[in-house]
Design a protein around this motif. Structure first.
Motif, PDB file in Angstrom:
ATOM      1  N   THR A 190       9.125   6.319   1.305  1.00  0.00           N
ATOM      2  CA  THR A 190       8.852   6.777   2.415  1.00  0.00           C
ATOM      3  C   THR A 190       7.303   7.413   2.649  1.00  0.00           C
ATOM      4  O   THR A 190       7.254   8.133   1.679  1.00  0.00           O
ATOM      5  N   ALA A 191       6.639   7.238   3.496  1.00  0.00           N
ATOM      6  CA  ALA A 191       5.212   7.814   3.607  1.00  0.00           C
ATOM      7  C   ALA A 191       5.641   9.474   3.781  1.00  0.00           C
ATOM      8  O   ALA A 191       6.826  10.078   4.334  1.00  0.00           O
ATOM      9  N   PRO A 192       4.854  10.154   3.285  1.00  0.00           N
ATOM     10  CA  PRO A 192       4.946  11.561   3.300  1.00  0.00           C
ATOM     11  C   PRO A 192       5.200  12.164   4.478  1.00  0.00           C
ATOM     12  O   PRO A 192       5.958  13.014   4.814  1.00  0.00           O
ATOM     13  N   GLY A 193       4.230  11.637   5.252  1.00  0.00           N
ATOM     14  CA  GLY A 193       4.397  12.181   6.901  1.00  0.00           C
ATOM     15  C   GLY A 193       5.685  11.984   7.545  1.00  0.00           C
ATOM     16  O   GLY A 193       5.716  12.482   8.558  1.00  0.00           O
ATOM     17  N   ALA A 194       6.254  10.690   7.222  1.00  0.00           N
ATOM     18  CA  ALA A 194       7.604  10.595   7.833  1.00  0.00           C
ATOM     19  C   ALA A 194       8.794  10.906   7.108  1.00  0.00           C
ATOM     20  O   ALA A 194      10.097  10.270   7.642  1.00  0.00           O
ATOM     21  N   ALA A 222       0.835  -1.156  -0.046  1.00  0.00           N
ATOM     22  CA  ALA A 222      -0.114   0.077   0.017  1.00  0.00           C
ATOM     23  C   ALA A 222       1.068   1.348   0.032  1.00  0.00           C
ATOM     24  O   ALA A 222       0.477   2.318  -0.668  1.00  0.00           O
ATOM     25  N   LEU A 223       1.718   1.080   0.871  1.00  0.00           N
ATOM     26  CA  LEU A 223       2.968   2.526   0.798  1.00  0.00           C
ATOM     27  C   LEU A 223       3.488   2.571  -0.657  1.00  0.00           C
ATOM     28  O   LEU A 223       3.522   3.745  -1.038  1.00  0.00           O
ATOM     29  N   ARG A 224       4.002   1.355  -1.305  1.00  0.00           N
ATOM     30  CA  ARG A 224       4.691   1.624  -2.507  1.00  0.00           C
ATOM     31  C   ARG A 224       3.613   2.187  -3.599  1.00  0.00           C
ATOM     32  O   ARG A 224       3.834   3.080  -4.327  1.00  0.00           O
ATOM     33  N   SER A 225       2.154   1.764  -3.297  1.00  0.00           N
ATOM     34  CA  SER A 225       1.238   2.309  -4.463  1.00  0.00           C
ATOM     35  C   SER A 225       0.908   3.834  -4.049  1.00  0.00           C
ATOM     36  O   SER A 225       0.987   4.592  -5.135  1.00  0.00           O
ATOM     37  N   GLU A 226       1.100   4.171  -2.793  1.00  0.00           N
ATOM     38  CA  GLU A 226       0.891   5.612  -2.431  1.00  0.00           C
ATOM     39  C   GLU A 226       1.784   6.475  -3.087  1.00  0.00           C
ATOM     40  O   GLU A 226       1.520   7.466  -3.513  1.00  0.00           O
TER      41      GLU A 226
END
Length: 144
Positions: A79-83, A21-25
C-alpha cells in the motif's frame, strides 16, 4: 474504490508499470531491501494482479498465484504510504480470498504483520525465517 483484477495478459502497460513502481517503492526503497521483485511469477498464466487506484494512481496492490492443484498463494501486498489506514489492503485481501475459492491459501507474512493476516483466518504454518533481511512467518488458511 473498486478492487480491480486482471492477469498480466489483460493489463495495459501503464497500469502494470504503476503496480510494479508501487511494489518497488514499498519493498525496495521504503524497506531498504535490495532484491529482485521481478521473479517470473507475474508471467504465469494463472497469476492475477489485484489493485486499487484513484485518479490513475495505484494505491494498493497484491498478486494471487497458483502454488499447486488446490493451493493459492497471496504475495506482494503493498500500500502506498499516503494511502495507509484506509482499509485498502483489507479490501484486496477479501477479494483475493474470494478469487481463491475453495483452495487452501498460503503466504509469507512479514513478522510484524502476523496479527493483521491472522484476522483473515491465517495461522502459522512453520518456523520464522529471514528473507532479504526481513523476518517472515509462513501462514496458511485451510479451507476444508
Amino acid at each position: 474504490m473498486d478492487v480491480r483484477v486482471a492477469p498480466l495478459a489483460e493489463l495495459d502497460p501503464a497500469t502494470l508499470y504503476r503496480i510494479l513502481a508501487l511494489r518497488s517503492e514499498v519493498f525496495v526503497l521504503e524497506q531498504d531491501c535490495v532484491y529482485l521483485d521481478l521473479d517470473g511469477r507475474d508471467l504465469e498464466p494463472a497469476t492475477s494482479q489485484l489493485w486499487v487506484e484513484r485518479d490513475g494512481q495505484v494505491l494498493a496492490t497484491l498478486r494471487v498465484l497458483r502454488d499447486g492443484p488446490s493451493t493459492s498463494r497471496i504475495g506482494r501486498v503493498a500500500t502506498a504510504p499516503g494511502a495507509r489506514g484506509a482499509g485498502l489492503a483489507a479490501q484486496l485481501m477479501e477479494r483475493a480470498l474470494e478469487l481463491c475459492g475453495d483452495d487452501d491459501v498460503v503466504l509469507d507474512a512479514q513478522a510484524y504483520l502476523f496479527d493483521w493476516y491472522a484476522r483473515f483466518g491465517f495461522v502459522r504454518a512453520g518456523d520464522d525465517f529471514v528473507e532479504d533481511g526481513i523476518p517472515h512467518v509462513p501462514m496458511r488458511l485451510a479451507r476444508v
